[in-house]
Every structure is written in structure tokens, then in C-alpha cells.
Design a protein around this motif. Structure first.
Motif, mmCIF file in Angstrom:
data_model
loop_
_atom_site.group_PDB
_atom_site.id
_atom_site.type_symbol
_atom_site.label_atom_id
_atom_site.label_comp_id
_atom_site.label_asym_id
_atom_site.label_seq_id
_atom_site.Cartn_x
_atom_site.Cartn_y
_atom_site.Cartn_z
ATOM 1 N N ILE A 32 0.833 -1.203 0.000
ATOM 2 C CA ILE A 32 0.000 0.000 0.000
ATOM 3 C C ILE A 32 0.869 1.255 0.000
ATOM 4 O O ILE A 32 0.573 2.220 -0.711
ATOM 5 N N SER A 33 1.954 1.247 0.754
ATOM 6 C CA SER A 33 2.816 2.431 0.820
ATOM 7 C C SER A 33 3.503 2.716 -0.509
ATOM 8 O O SER A 33 3.898 3.852 -0.774
ATOM 9 N N GLU A 34 3.652 1.713 -1.364
ATOM 10 C CA GLU A 34 4.263 1.910 -2.675
ATOM 11 C C GLU A 34 3.291 2.509 -3.686
ATOM 12 O O GLU A 34 3.697 2.917 -4.762
ATOM 13 N N SER A 35 2.016 2.583 -3.339
ATOM 14 C CA SER A 35 1.004 3.155 -4.230
ATOM 15 C C SER A 35 0.979 4.674 -4.077
ATOM 16 O O SER A 35 1.074 5.203 -2.970
ATOM 17 N N ASP A 36 0.825 5.368 -5.212
ATOM 18 C CA ASP A 36 0.707 6.821 -5.193
ATOM 19 C C ASP A 36 -0.738 7.269 -5.045
ATOM 20 O O ASP A 36 -1.001 8.444 -4.866
ATOM 21 N N ALA A 37 -1.683 6.358 -5.108
ATOM 22 C CA ALA A 37 -3.100 6.704 -5.130
ATOM 23 C C ALA A 37 -3.778 6.601 -3.765
ATOM 24 O O ALA A 37 -4.882 7.109 -3.591
ATOM 25 N N ALA A 38 -3.148 5.951 -2.790
ATOM 26 C CA ALA A 38 -3.792 5.755 -1.494
ATOM 27 C C ALA A 38 -2.741 5.703 -0.387
ATOM 28 O O ALA A 38 -1.560 5.462 -0.644
ATOM 29 N N VAL A 39 -3.191 5.930 0.835
ATOM 30 C CA VAL A 39 -2.340 5.830 2.018
ATOM 31 C C VAL A 39 -3.057 4.979 3.058
ATOM 32 O O VAL A 39 -4.273 4.802 3.007
ATOM 33 N N LEU A 40 -2.296 4.454 4.005
ATOM 34 C CA LEU A 40 -2.901 3.670 5.087
ATOM 35 C C LEU A 40 -3.862 4.533 5.884
ATOM 36 O O LEU A 40 -3.631 5.726 6.084
ATOM 37 N N GLY A 41 -4.920 3.907 6.363
ATOM 38 C CA GLY A 41 -5.980 4.626 7.040
ATOM 39 C C GLY A 41 -5.580 5.305 8.325
ATOM 40 O O GLY A 41 -5.443 6.519 8.383
ATOM 41 N N ASP A 42 -5.379 4.565 9.375
ATOM 42 C CA ASP A 42 -5.121 5.129 10.690
ATOM 43 C C ASP A 42 -3.775 4.620 11.178
ATOM 44 O O ASP A 42 -3.550 3.418 11.255
ATOM 45 N N THR A 43 -2.885 5.518 11.522
ATOM 46 C CA THR A 43 -1.557 5.111 11.983
ATOM 47 C C THR A 43 -1.369 5.398 13.466
ATOM 48 O O THR A 43 -0.255 5.578 13.931
ATOM 49 N N ALA A 44 -2.456 5.454 14.215
ATOM 50 C CA ALA A 44 -2.385 5.694 15.658
ATOM 51 C C ALA A 44 -1.787 4.477 16.358
ATOM 52 O O ALA A 44 -1.879 3.349 15.862
ATOM 53 N N PRO A 45 -1.155 4.699 17.516
ATOM 54 C CA PRO A 45 -0.602 3.559 18.258
ATOM 55 C C PRO A 45 -1.692 2.559 18.645
ATOM 56 O O PRO A 45 -2.821 2.940 18.944
#
Length: 108
Positions: A32-45
Motif C-alpha cells: 500500500i505504501s508503494e502506491s501513489d493513489a492511497a495511504v494507510l488509514g489510521d496510523t495511531a498507536p
């Protein structure tokens, strides 16, 4: 909490090796991180955007993503599904039975 893993028999009769669900989650996060079209949803601990479930030797990957504004959501999700499936197959030689993408928002 029990650790879930996917066991693989080797053809050389040297034994069995196992991969935990965390391995597949990490592979999906990288795809997912290699995609330019989307990002991971929630990166909270203590909050995972990607989860892997194993039941009856079937693997289901679920990912929550935010799509970049103005892009075709269906096309982005299909691309992410293919990226995740291909990455897991390439890195572990295991086929995911289902890759579920949940769009939780947009990135402007």
C-alpha cells in the motif's frame, strides 16, 4: 492471545516453517505504501490499518485506506488488491484467498 501462523511444509523433508499473520500484514502495508493513489488509514498507536485472519487454512487480508481526492475509487481499490495479492504471492509463495479494501476517507 494466541499467535496465528501459516505453516508450510518444505519439499526437502527438512521440516516445517511457519509465518505469523504479522508477516502478511507487513507485506500488505508495504504494498500500500508503494502506491501513489492511497495511504494507510489510521496510523495511531495500537491501531492496525491492515489485518490478516486465518481460518480453515484460508487467508483474508483486510486493509483500511484513504484514497487521494479526485481519483477513481474503484480503480484504486482494484489496483491495491492486485498489489497486495501479488506482493504476498511473490514474497511467500502463498495465495491470499481474499483481499478486502475498505475506504475510510480521502486525502486532499
Amino acid at each position: 492471545m494466541a499467535q496465528e501462523y501459516f505453516a508450510i511444509n518444505t519439499s526437502s523433508k527438512t521440516g516445517i516453517f511457519a509465518l505469523t499473520t504479522g508477516v502478511f500484514e507487513t507485506i500488505a502495508e508495504i504494498a500500500i505504501s508503494e502506491s501513489d493513489a492511497a495511504v494507510l488509514g489510521d496510523t495511531a498507536p495500537f491501531r492496525r490499518s491492515v489485518t490478516c485472519k486465518l481460518s480453515e487454512d484460508k487467508m483474508v487480508i483486510s486493509a483500511e485506506v484513504k484514497v487521494k481526492y479526485g481519483l477513481n475509487v474503484t480503480a484504486v481499490c482494484e489496483d491495491l488488491q492486485q498489489r497486495i495479492y501479488s506482493a504476498i504471492l511473490h514474497m511467500s509463495d502463498i495465495k491470499a484467498d481474499a483481499v478486502e479494501i475498505k475506504v475510510i476517507g480521502f486525502v486532499f
